[in-house]
Design an enzyme around this catalytic site. Structure first.
Site, mmCIF file in Angstrom:
data_model
loop_
_atom_site.group_PDB
_atom_site.id
_atom_site.type_symbol
_atom_site.label_atom_id
_atom_site.label_comp_id
_atom_site.label_asym_id
_atom_site.label_seq_id
_atom_site.Cartn_x
_atom_site.Cartn_y
_atom_site.Cartn_z
ATOM 1 N N ASP A 57 42.837 48.637 40.613
ATOM 2 C CA ASP A 57 41.558 48.014 40.969
ATOM 3 C C ASP A 57 41.152 48.483 42.365
ATOM 4 O O ASP A 57 41.902 48.330 43.325
ATOM 5 C CB ASP A 57 41.702 46.490 40.949
ATOM 6 N N SER A 110 34.220 44.278 39.543
ATOM 7 C CA SER A 110 35.239 44.581 38.533
ATOM 8 C C SER A 110 34.882 44.085 37.139
ATOM 9 O O SER A 110 35.417 44.603 36.149
ATOM 10 C CB SER A 110 36.587 43.976 38.949
ATOM 11 N N ASP A 167 41.665 36.914 35.734
ATOM 12 C CA ASP A 167 40.766 37.614 36.643
ATOM 13 C C ASP A 167 39.944 38.643 35.857
ATOM 14 O O ASP A 167 40.237 38.942 34.690
ATOM 15 C CB ASP A 167 41.589 38.293 37.736
ATOM 16 N N THR A 169 39.341 41.957 35.546
ATOM 17 C CA THR A 169 39.802 43.144 34.811
ATOM 18 C C THR A 169 40.643 42.788 33.594
ATOM 19 O O THR A 169 40.361 43.262 32.489
ATOM 20 C CB THR A 169 40.551 44.097 35.756
ATOM 21 N N ARG A 180 32.365 35.622 35.454
ATOM 22 C CA ARG A 180 33.802 35.817 35.635
ATOM 23 C C ARG A 180 34.483 34.615 36.275
ATOM 24 O O ARG A 180 35.699 34.457 36.170
ATOM 25 C CB ARG A 180 34.057 37.067 36.467
ATOM 26 N N GLU A 327 47.164 46.493 35.035
ATOM 27 C CA GLU A 327 46.351 46.545 36.251
ATOM 28 C C GLU A 327 47.167 46.261 37.503
ATOM 29 O O GLU A 327 47.872 45.254 37.582
ATOM 30 C CB GLU A 327 45.218 45.511 36.182
ATOM 31 N N ASP A 332 42.545 46.455 45.327
ATOM 32 C CA ASP A 332 41.207 45.971 45.666
ATOM 33 C C ASP A 332 41.254 44.746 46.580
ATOM 34 O O ASP A 332 40.537 44.679 47.585
ATOM 35 C CB ASP A 332 40.471 45.627 44.376
ATOM 36 N N LYS A 333 42.075 43.789 46.239
ATOM 37 C CA LYS A 333 42.081 42.535 47.000
ATOM 38 C C LYS A 333 42.526 42.772 48.439
ATOM 39 O O LYS A 333 41.985 42.184 49.388
ATOM 40 C CB LYS A 333 42.967 41.514 46.294
ATOM 41 N N HIS A 336 39.633 44.457 50.321
ATOM 42 C CA HIS A 336 38.632 43.475 50.746
ATOM 43 C C HIS A 336 39.040 42.830 52.073
ATOM 44 O O HIS A 336 38.201 42.560 52.932
ATOM 45 C CB HIS A 336 38.460 42.383 49.688
ATOM 46 N N ASP A 374 38.550 51.062 38.752
ATOM 47 C CA ASP A 374 37.339 50.459 38.202
ATOM 48 C C ASP A 374 36.117 50.736 39.073
ATOM 49 O O ASP A 374 35.001 50.783 38.589
ATOM 50 C CB ASP A 374 37.521 48.954 37.981
ATOM 51 N N HIS A 375 36.332 50.924 40.363
ATOM 52 C CA HIS A 375 35.228 51.216 41.277
ATOM 53 C C HIS A 375 35.814 51.716 42.583
ATOM 54 O O HIS A 375 37.014 51.574 42.849
ATOM 55 C CB HIS A 375 34.382 49.960 41.530
ATOM 56 N N HIS A 420 32.972 46.918 48.003
ATOM 57 C CA HIS A 420 32.998 48.048 47.090
ATOM 58 C C HIS A 420 31.973 49.092 47.537
ATOM 59 O O HIS A 420 31.030 48.787 48.267
ATOM 60 C CB HIS A 420 32.633 47.614 45.668
#
Length: 570
Positions: A57, A110, A167, A169, A180, A327, A332-333, A336, A374-375, A420
């Site tokens: 992610d 996501s 979550d 994904t 989500r 995943e 990602d987290k 962030h 995913d991004h 992102h």
């Protein structure tokens, strides 16, 4: 799992199908040999029997490079660098609107990105495997997912994450909802039409177990501790009593599960997201005081992503095939939070899971393995502490400092989180139809590849090469005008183990042949089958327990080839 060595097949242009070819090694820096033939041998247009999709992610090329530099050095290569086919993937989504032509969202979260590969269709931010609509709180059309399609084919399915299993994904693989955030029955305000009392499918936690995903592993025990709408029992109790799930909460409890004969498995190893490998190192204005190596932290009884992946593969492995999504969520987290060590550790964990998947693919070449994100995200490798609004430095395995910067931000919780970005990201693959990820594709294209596109026919000879005449003296002995024909190349897709009494089909693909024969031998009993010149599928006869030899013989203008495989009937 022990990595097995699979011999390569006979040479020849048609040998590009190459079921049974060992995964290509990562390309070393300064390589000198042309790689065209090696890559050609990896091309296999057959439909995959099984699929393992691994997602980092927020894992874009910048984050991959940072993790590579830190873990194996600038000249090193990660396991995810080893896959032979690599391309770029666009990740844009849509915005809510009147439709049918929805505005483009160039930067997505996501939910729509995971929904993109899961369903083959674009959708809007926050939406889980459900189409766009006029407003965020208005439900769209539910889109069937790859996992659901594999389940309808009678294949086993799995969904693994280091985040809450509810979550975005992991949710996109097997649930459908307009927001989500609606992860359990107590947080359904944004999804009124999805409530079971309103005739909907329920929260994400309920949908995942209602969909009877065979292996669900991740965090999020708090979600399953919540009561159902009617207050009768918790979601976990519902999963156990109504859906037959066996629940595990520690690595040792997961190890004790050896098969799915006792029912599907729900592993919930932390109240929320699972613990990251490394303690945080958060970027700050002016750079971090600590510039050394990342520090590993205790994860208690939680399993690693690689061990969850290994267990999921072991449980799902069967002659009919399976679909598994894995995943590494906190790349990602951590990004962030501008936590470079957290992101690197999570990517290292994903890379170990990739190794596990490649071990399995090496022994089961009819499995398609895809590794992607995913991004994109905001992590950048910069020259010094002045390269971004906040920076952090770590010392890599090379022994040198690497500074990363985070320049995009928004007012979130905690304040000023990194965000992102809309850049394309890497996608890589090995196995049947892996060549479809090359070039620039969109993440929705993965949907068709994972389900298996209609196989194309490979050329039986190489491309015509035009050679410019040389001014040097020509040799007195002319080169032959016709190249000798290649021996037939044979590919056999077959499980290593077969259940006695089960209907089992094997598939043979052959190139450069005129006659193809299959002999199935067990003890003194032999069954012979004639196939077409290009091969075909055939059903195994009723067999006793024990070893069975399958021998394929192909005869063509270039001679005769044989391929023998021994199966075990249990």
């Amino acid at each position: 799992m022990k990595r097995l060595s699979i011999p390569t097949l006979a040479a020849g242009a048609a040998a590009a199908l190459a079921v049974g070819v060992v995964a290509a090694t990562a390309v070393p820096m300064g390589f000198t040999q042309d790689r065209s033939a090696d890559l050609a041998k990896q091309i296999n247009p057959a439909k995959p029997k099984s699929v393992i999709l691994l997602i980092g992610d927020g894992m874009d090329d910048s984050m991959i490079t940072a993790a590579r530099n830190y873990s194996v050095g600038a000249a090193g290569r990660l396991a995810l660098d080893e896959l032979p086919f690599t391309g770029a993937m666009t990740t844009y989504g849509l915005k809510v609107g009147a439709g049918p032509d929805y505005p483009i969202a160039y930067v997505s979260d996501s939910a729509p990105t995971a929904s993109g590969w899961s369903t083959g269709k674009k959708t809007v931010d926050g939406r889980i495997s459900q189409g766009p609509s006029a407003a965020d709180n208005v439900a769209g059309t539910d889109y069937e997912t790859v996992l659901e399609k594999y389940k309808l084919m009678g294949k086993l399915t799995g969904d693994v994450s280091t985040a809450e299993i509810t979550d975005a994904t992991p949710a996109a693989a097997a649930s459908h909802i307009n927001a989500r955030a609606c992860q359990d029955p107590t947080v359904m305000t944004a999804c009124p039409s999805a409530k079971k009392s309103a005739g909907g499918l329920g929260s994400i936690a309920e949908q995942l177990v209602d969909n009877k995903v065979d292996v669900l592993l991740g965090g999020g025990s708090n979600r399953y501790a919540k009561l159902l709408e009617d207050g009768s029992e918790t979601v976990l109790s519902y999963a156990q009593t109504k859906k037959g799930y066996r629940s595990v909460a520690t690595a040792s409890e997961l190890d004790a599960i050896t098969s799915l004969s006792g029912g599907p498995v729900l592993g919930l190893f932390s109240p929320s997201h699972m613990t990251r490998k490394y303690a945080p190192r958060v970027a700050v204005n002016g750079g971090t005081a600590d510039t050394g190596a990342c520090v590993e932290q205790s994860r208690g009884t939680q399993p690693t992503l690689a061990s969850m992946t290994d267990k999921a593969i072991d449980l799902l492995d069967n002659p009919n095939g399976f679909f598994l999504q894995v995943e590494g969520a906190s790349v990602d987290k951590a990004e962030h939070e501008r936590d470079i060590c957290g992101a690197i550790g999570e990517l290292e964990e994903l890379d170990q899971a990739v190794k596990t998947a490649l071990d399995y693919q090496n022994a089961h070449p009819d499995t398609l393995v895809i590794v992607t994100g995913d991004h994109a995200h905001s992590t950048q490798i910069v020259m010094d502490n002045y390269g971004g609004s906040a920076t952090a430095t770590v010392t890599t395995v090379d022994g040198d400092p690497m500074t990363v910067a985070y320049s995009s931000s928004y007012a979130g919780t905690p304040p000023q989180q990194a965000t992102h970005t809309g850049a394309q990201i890497r996608v890589a693959a090995i196995g049947p139809q892996a060549a479809n990820v090359t070039g620039v594709i969109d993440q929705t294209d993965l949907f068709g590849t994972m389900l298996g596109r209609t196989p194309s026919t490979l050329p039986t000879s190489g491309p015509t090469v035009t050679v410019t005449a040389s001014p040097t003296t020509q040799p007195t002995t002319p080169a032959p005008t016709t190249a000798p024909a290649d021996k037939p190349a044979i590919w056999l897709a077959a499980p290593k183990k077969v259940s006695r009494g089960a209907e089992t089909w094997l598939a043979v693909t052959v190139g450069d042949a005129t006659e193809v024969t299959v002999r199935i031998k067990q003890g003194k009993d032999t069954t012979k089958k004639e196939l077409s010149a290009t091969g075909g599928s055939f059903k195994l006869p009723q067999l006793r327990k024990g070893a069975v030899q399958v021998k394929v013989t192909a005869t063509g203008p270039g001679g005769r080839s044989t391929l023998t495989r021994t199966l075990t009937v249990r």
